[in-house]
Enzyme design. Structure first.
Site, PDB file in Angstrom:
ATOM      1  N   HIS A  45       0.679  -1.240  -0.047  1.00  0.00           N
ATOM      2  CA  HIS A  45      -0.137   0.140  -0.032  1.00  0.00           C
ATOM      3  C   HIS A  45       0.831   1.325   0.038  1.00  0.00           C
ATOM      4  O   HIS A  45       0.549   2.347  -0.662  1.00  0.00           O
ATOM      5  CB  HIS A  45      -0.964  -0.057   1.346  1.00  0.00           C
ATOM      6  N   GLN A  69     -17.860  -7.578  -1.432  1.00  0.00           N
ATOM      7  CA  GLN A  69     -17.040  -8.460  -2.480  1.00  0.00           C
ATOM      8  C   GLN A  69     -16.553  -9.793  -1.710  1.00  0.00           C
ATOM      9  O   GLN A  69     -15.731 -10.654  -2.014  1.00  0.00           O
ATOM     10  CB  GLN A  69     -15.971  -7.728  -2.645  1.00  0.00           C
TER      11      GLN A  69
END
Length: 291
Positions: A45, A69
């Site tokens: 990230h 999801q």
């Protein structure tokens, strides 16, 4: 005596929890780059944040564990949630705004309208995780509408996700540039992932077979698709006999733009992708290839 130079502390990012708070911050941000995440931030990230800084005046990181999801038997409830640590990382890396909405803000009622990924989202991850890409595209669409970024940064580790997001932006005429950043790997070769924390030391050792398989396939690229898959599969077959074993969901060589499996005479940009279980942890990885 001259005092040593010190680095001034980073300013903590502004945190928005609602669209209204985000909208007030958005008014004076200039060119905006969005890094969508589900939190539990790691070095992968951080590489996306660094890339975002290179392409915009303002970096916005979204932190939201998206229930849409996750399948019914997946790890939504145990997915790591480390907001305080994430905010500290964002401060260190110079993030300007963090958008961290609660679930009831993103989904105030039944989500009746969703975004279909089409046939690109029904193969590989879409086959093994039905509804996954529908959930991804729906929440990314919401984030794009709320943040209104000029640029969005995604990791190449989730290559299929990156590809379907790009297709959504193209097909729905969204005025956003979607950029991919290279996969970040730990020193042992394992692709960084928030799910790596689930692995025991023994499982992590076994999991290294995924990156070894991809490297073997890449090394065999001059032999074409059959040789690439054969080299990678040999590593995974050996890992299936390890303790603990690797249990492969798929190993595929696909067109980088459509994610359809390539024919034997394929020439162009491809992705060698793998998904496998080690213990109770499911991992994905890939390498881009040019044939």
């Amino acid at each position: 005596m001259t005092k040593p130079a010190t680095t001034p502390p980073r300013t903590a990012p502004a945190v928005a929890r609602t669209p209204e708070e985000l909208d007030r911050l958005r008014a004076n941000l200039g060119r905006v780059a969005l890094v969508p995440t589900m939190g539990a931030l790691h070095s992968g990230h951080r590489s996306l944040i660094a890339a975002a800084r290179d392409h915009a005046d303002t970096v916005v990181v979204s932190i939201f564990v998206n229930p849409l999801q996750f399948g019914p038997n997946e790890d939504y409830d145990r997915y790591p949630r480390t907001l305080d640590d994430d905010l500290a990382i964002c401060a260190e890396d110079g993030v300007d705004v963090v958008f961290a909405p609660p679930v009831e803000v993103m989904y105030p009622g039944e989500q009746m309208v969703t975004v279909s990924p089409g046939r690109m989202g029904r193969v590989l991850e879409g086959e093994f995780r039905p509804g996954f890409f529908e959930g991804v595209l729906t929440v990314v669409n919401k984030l794009f509408n709320l943040v209104r970024p000029d640029v969005a940064i995604f990791g190449q580790k989730d290559a299929q996700q990156l590809s379907v997001v790009r297709r959504m932006v193209r097909d729905l005429c969204m005025p956003i540039t979607v950029m991919g950043a290279p996969t970040v790997r730990d020193a042992d070769g394992l692709a960084t992932s928030s799910r790596n924390v689930y692995l025991s030391p023994e499982e992590r050792t076994t999991a290294l077979a995924l990156s070894r398989a991809l490297l073997s396939g890449a090394d065999a690229s001059v032999t074409g698709p059959v040789g690439i898959l054969s080299a990678a599969r040999a590593v995974l077959d050996e890992a299936a006999l390890a303790t603990p074993p690797v249990a492969v969901d798929y190993l595929a060589l696909v067109d980088a733009h459509t994610f359809g499996e390539v024919p034997n005479d394929f020439r162009g940009e491809a992705v060698l992708a793998v998904a496998a279980w080690v213990g109770k942890t499911r991992l994905i990885d890939n390498v881009p290839l040019t044939l």
